[in-house]
Design a protein around this motif. Structure first.
Motif, short mmCIF file in Angstrom:
data_model
loop_
_atom_site.label_atom_id
_atom_site.label_comp_id
_atom_site.label_asym_id
_atom_site.label_seq_id
_atom_site.Cartn_x
_atom_site.Cartn_y
_atom_site.Cartn_z
N TRP A 1 8.36 -0.17 -13.50
CA TRP A 1 7.62 0.96 -12.94
C TRP A 1 7.49 0.83 -11.44
O TRP A 1 7.30 -0.27 -10.91
CB TRP A 1 6.23 1.03 -13.59
N SER B 1 -2.48 -0.20 -12.16
CA SER B 1 -1.67 -0.56 -13.33
C SER B 1 -0.45 -1.30 -12.84
O SER B 1 0.15 -0.92 -11.82
CB SER B 1 -1.24 0.69 -14.10
N ALA B 2 -0.07 -2.33 -13.54
CA ALA B 2 1.02 -3.19 -13.10
C ALA B 2 2.28 -2.38 -12.83
O ALA B 2 2.65 -1.50 -13.60
CB ALA B 2 1.31 -4.26 -14.15
N VAL B 3 2.93 -2.68 -11.71
CA VAL B 3 4.16 -2.01 -11.33
C VAL B 3 5.15 -3.05 -10.80
O VAL B 3 4.76 -4.15 -10.39
CB VAL B 3 3.94 -0.93 -10.24
N SER B 4 6.42 -2.68 -10.80
CA SER B 4 7.43 -3.60 -10.29
C SER B 4 7.59 -3.51 -8.79
O SER B 4 8.10 -4.44 -8.17
CB SER B 4 8.79 -3.32 -10.97
N SER B 5 7.19 -2.37 -8.21
CA SER B 5 7.34 -2.26 -6.76
C SER B 5 6.31 -1.31 -6.19
O SER B 5 5.88 -0.36 -6.85
CB SER B 5 8.75 -1.78 -6.39
N ARG C 1 2.56 6.61 -10.95
CA ARG C 1 3.29 5.49 -11.54
C ARG C 1 4.40 6.07 -12.41
O ARG C 1 4.12 6.77 -13.39
CB ARG C 1 2.34 4.65 -12.39
N PHE D 1 11.30 3.38 -13.29
CA PHE D 1 12.41 3.25 -12.35
C PHE D 1 13.45 4.34 -12.58
O PHE D 1 13.73 4.75 -13.71
CB PHE D 1 13.08 1.89 -12.52
N PHE E 1 -3.52 1.38 -0.27
CA PHE E 1 -3.19 1.51 -1.69
C PHE E 1 -3.65 0.28 -2.45
O PHE E 1 -3.53 -0.84 -1.98
CB PHE E 1 -1.68 1.69 -1.88
N ARG F 1 8.51 -10.18 -3.54
CA ARG F 1 9.43 -10.23 -2.40
C ARG F 1 9.26 -8.98 -1.54
O ARG F 1 8.67 -7.98 -1.98
CB ARG F 1 10.86 -10.39 -2.89
N ASN G 1 9.99 -10.25 -8.26
CA ASN G 1 11.31 -10.82 -8.56
C ASN G 1 11.51 -10.97 -10.06
O ASN G 1 12.63 -11.18 -10.52
CB ASN G 1 11.51 -12.15 -7.82
N ASN H 1 9.21 -9.62 -13.90
CA ASN H 1 8.00 -8.99 -14.45
C ASN H 1 7.40 -7.99 -13.45
O ASN H 1 8.15 -7.25 -12.83
CB ASN H 1 7.00 -10.05 -14.89
N GLY I 1 6.09 6.50 -0.36
CA GLY I 1 5.07 5.47 -0.37
C GLY I 1 4.21 5.54 -1.62
O GLY I 1 4.17 6.56 -2.31
N SER I 2 3.51 4.45 -1.91
CA SER I 2 2.77 4.37 -3.16
C SER I 2 1.48 5.18 -3.14
O SER I 2 1.01 5.62 -4.19
CB SER I 2 2.44 2.90 -3.46
N SER I 3 0.92 5.38 -2.00
CA SER I 3 -0.32 6.16 -1.93
C SER I 3 0.01 7.64 -1.77
O SER I 3 1.18 8.03 -1.70
CB SER I 3 -1.16 5.69 -0.74
N GLN J 1 5.43 2.64 -8.05
CA GLN J 1 4.30 3.49 -7.67
C GLN J 1 4.74 4.33 -6.49
O GLN J 1 5.03 3.80 -5.41
CB GLN J 1 3.09 2.63 -7.29
N VAL J 2 4.88 5.62 -6.69
CA VAL J 2 5.38 6.50 -5.64
C VAL J 2 4.45 7.71 -5.51
O VAL J 2 4.20 8.42 -6.49
CB VAL J 2 6.81 6.98 -5.95
N ASN J 3 3.96 7.92 -4.29
CA ASN J 3 3.13 9.09 -4.00
C ASN J 3 1.99 9.23 -5.01
O ASN J 3 1.79 10.29 -5.59
CB ASN J 3 3.99 10.35 -3.97
N ASN J 4 1.31 8.11 -5.20
CA ASN J 4 0.14 8.06 -6.08
C ASN J 4 0.48 8.33 -7.53
O ASN J 4 -0.39 8.73 -8.31
CB ASN J 4 -0.94 9.03 -5.60
N TYR K 1 8.25 -6.07 -4.05
CA TYR K 1 8.78 -5.92 -5.41
C TYR K 1 8.76 -7.27 -6.12
O TYR K 1 8.94 -8.32 -5.51
CB TYR K 1 10.18 -5.31 -5.39
#
Lengths: 110, 183
Positions: free
Chosen positions: A28, B16-20, A35, A38, B12, B61, B167, B169, B29-31, A30-33, B165
């Motif tokens: 998974w 919940s667990a994420v790979s990247s 989840r 891939f 951010f 990494r 490496n 899990n 971006g994540s936020s 996290q992109v643009n808030n 990201y």
């Protein structure tokens, strides 16, 4: 030892098994808030990353494990001092035994 | 705004667990901030804390992003010095690898990792992108460690964010904040 190509094939199998479409938990991002799982391109990169990681671990993991297991240089010098004082500047000394123990515990792959 | 101020531009926390994750990187971006590193500020500061992995010995990494996508080319160089509470220190360096390394983390307190990176030249398409890094953490033993060093993406291009990201899990949790150092 496995070649990078062989490890790439194994990584492809492992990453494929992680996909939710194949019953796995998915990888998974996290992109643009949000989840989200891939994309295909990200899964492809994950295969490359895993293969490179596994290959590096195979080739160099023992060296890093040794590096982390050795005593500090200061402690090693202290061992050497006491070995020399005791006339054990050879394979009977504590310094040699400590180094050998680390190498034996983390063998260089054949 | 006052000269020398730190301006928070992105933030951010992993719930919940994420790979990247990507800090900065615009809409990738994540936020929901959609902030991309640009020439608004000369220097950016990325701070993260309580970074935990979902598997012992896994590492988060680092890569820089170009237009929101991680640059996965083998153009990353780095040099680092690691200090450990149990064994003194050792040096590490790499040239032409496709990521910037990070130390292995753990899954539960106190095995988390916290760090600060200063980001230089990211918006300058004529220069390499540089980052200094200072971090501290603990292995699962636990043995405490500190790292300081520098990263460089040896491509003259604009970069707009930083990706972490796993490496292996996932990254289980972590808090990230990006600041611009006001001109």
């Amino acid at each position: 030892m496995a070649t990078l190509e062989e490890l790439t094939t194994a990584a492809q199998t492992a990453i494929d098994a992680e996909k939710t479409a194949n019953g796995g938990d998915g990888k998974w991002a996290q992109v643009n808030n949000e989840r989200r799982e891939f994309t295909d391109a990200e899964y492809d990169q994950a295969v490359t990353d895993k293969a490179n990681y596994d290959y590096d671990e195979q080739e160099n993991g023992y060296s890093r494990d040794r590096q982390e297991a050795y005593d500090s240089v200061v402690d090693q010098l202290d061992l050497l001092y006491h070995d020399m004082t005791a006339g054990k500047g050879d394979k009977t000394g504590e310094w040699y035994k400590s180094i050998k123990a680390v190498k034996d515990a983390n063998p260089k792959p054949e | 705004m006052a000269a020398g101020s730190l301006i928070k531009v992105d933030e951010f926390s992993i719930s919940s667990a994420v790979s990247s994750v990507i800090i900065g990187g615009g809409s990738s971006g994540s936020s929901s901030e959609n902030f991309a590193i640009d020439n608004t500020y000369d220097v950016y500061i990325l701070q993260y804390h309580d970074l935990f992995m979902s598997g012992d010995g896994n590492a988060a990494r680092i890569r820089f992003t170009v237009s929101g996508s991680a640059d996965t080319s083998s153009n990353y160089d780095n040099a680092r010095q690691h200090s450990y509470s149990n064994q003194g220190y050792w040096d590490g360096a790499n040239q032409n690898i496709d990521y910037m390394p990070n130390l292995s983390g753990g899954t539960t307190s106190p095995e988390g990792q916290q760090g600060v990176m200063h980001l230089f030249n990211f918006s300058n398409a004529s220069e390499y992108s540089f980052a200094t890094v200072e971090l501290l953490g603990a292995t699962e033993t636990p043995e405490y460690y500190g790292v300081n060093g520098g990263f460089c993406l040896t491509v003259a291009q604009a970069t707009d964010g930083v990706q972490f990201y796993a490496n292996a899990n996932n990254i289980a949790s972590g808090n990230f904040a990006l600041y611009g150092l006001s001109k």
